[in-house]
Design an enzyme around this catalytic site. Sequence first.
Site, PDB file in Angstrom:
ATOM      1  N   GLN A 131     -10.229  -2.398   2.993  1.00 29.36           N
ATOM      2  CA  GLN A 131      -9.659  -3.080   4.162  1.00 29.36           C
ATOM      3  C   GLN A 131      -9.539  -2.160   5.378  1.00 29.36           C
ATOM      4  OE1 GLN A 131      -5.859  -3.973   1.936  1.00 29.36           O
ATOM      5  NE2 GLN A 131      -4.947  -3.730   3.941  1.00 29.36           N
ATOM      6  N   MET A 186       0.854  -1.192   0.000  1.00 30.37           N
ATOM      7  CA  MET A 186       0.000   0.000   0.000  1.00 30.37           C
ATOM      8  C   MET A 186       0.893   1.247   0.000  1.00 30.37           C
ATOM      9  SD  MET A 186      -3.483  -0.899   1.940  1.00 30.37           S
ATOM     10  CE  MET A 186      -2.965  -0.594   3.604  1.00 30.37           C
ATOM     11  N   HIS A 208       9.517  -3.549   3.071  1.00 31.86           N
ATOM     12  CA  HIS A 208       9.002  -3.838   1.721  1.00 31.86           C
ATOM     13  C   HIS A 208      10.154  -4.141   0.759  1.00 31.86           C
ATOM     14  CE1 HIS A 208       5.896  -0.915   3.319  1.00 31.86           C
ATOM     15  NE2 HIS A 208       5.124  -1.927   2.965  1.00 31.86           N
TER      16      HIS A 208
HETATM   17  O1  PAF Z   1      -0.019  -5.580   3.667  1.00 29.64           O
HETATM   18  C1  PAF Z   1      -0.465  -4.712   2.883  1.00 29.64           C
HETATM   19  O2  PAF Z   1       0.190  -3.719   2.571  1.00 29.64           O
HETATM   20  C2  PAF Z   1      -1.873  -4.871   2.337  1.00 29.64           C
HETATM   21  O3  PAF Z   1      -2.719  -5.443   3.271  1.00 29.64           O
HETATM   22  C3  PAF Z   1      -1.928  -5.620   0.998  1.00 29.64           C
HETATM   23  C4  PAF Z   1      -1.471  -7.053   1.134  1.00 29.64           C
HETATM   24  C5  PAF Z   1      -1.077  -4.896  -0.033  1.00 29.64           C
HETATM   25  C6  PAF Z   1      -3.378  -5.642   0.492  1.00 29.64           C
HETATM   26  O4  PAF Z   1      -3.888  -4.367   0.331  1.00 29.64           O
END
Ligand code: PAF
Length: 280
Positions: A61, A30, A37
């Site tokens: 979400q 995100m 990341h």
């Molecule tokens: O972990 C995240 O950044 C989010 O939950 C994901 C897996 C990209 C889904 O939006």
Amino acid sequence: MKTCTTIAELRAEITAFKRVGKRVGFVPTMGALHEGHLSLARTLTEHSDVRVCSIFVNPTQFNDPKDYQAYIITLDNDKALLEREGVDILFAPSVAEVYPPGFQTSINVSEVSKPWEGALRPGHFAGVATVVTILFNAVTPDVAIFGEKDFQQLRLIEQMVRDLKMEIEILRGALVRDDDGLALSSRNARLSVEGRRDALSISRGLSAAQSALREGERNADTLEALVAREIEKVQGATIEYLAVVDEETLDKVATVVGKCRILVVVRIEGVRLLDNIALR
Ligand code: PAF
């Protein structure tokens, strides 16, 4: 790095790579990227020929719309970081591209979604499972990686891929900590200097429990108490949940047998900090 904002554009790129037999690796994010990341993207180099990263702040979400509005967006910086990592394709779609008018499907991974984060954030995991499925269908990866930092999310994806017979290998990316022990998270930026210092109580507690386990302590209550003791020294820190769980089912256990993990969420200065540690 090629940036695609539509699924059609992305599919054309991916098809060209697949035609010449390239294995596609995928890191969904995100944005607000940090070393956690980037380490996922780096791990993928050994498992794929082409690396795709997505940046999409998924509205479905967020159970609290205020959190969605407040989500930090650092797209230019994220792009520069991904370029530096040598990522091949960035997929950064709009909300309308992912959820066009009339969209009505939701994926529910029933049991894994119930406890812990699922109990506190109704709808969160359905939002994650649905968007990850859409992203998987758009990217068609051979392999995808999810961080162990969000351990319940990782289990949710593993379960969904298994249940829906998706032909995607799911890799687990190790949780990355700062030098002082704090688990990396985009949310850490919202802590004051004092808050950040207080947050170190979480990793201190988890390490204390892991040391106790290595000295033979297997009682879950005792291990949880060791974590709680460190966190409770901090004024204003609230434990939202703290549990020794079975890694497969995420059920709370009484005794550490087989693969178990401590999951913990602590709120400090209003910031929800997730952490966990494998009990080995
Ligand atoms: O972990 C995240 O950044 C989010 O939950 C994901 C897996 C990209 C889904 O939006």
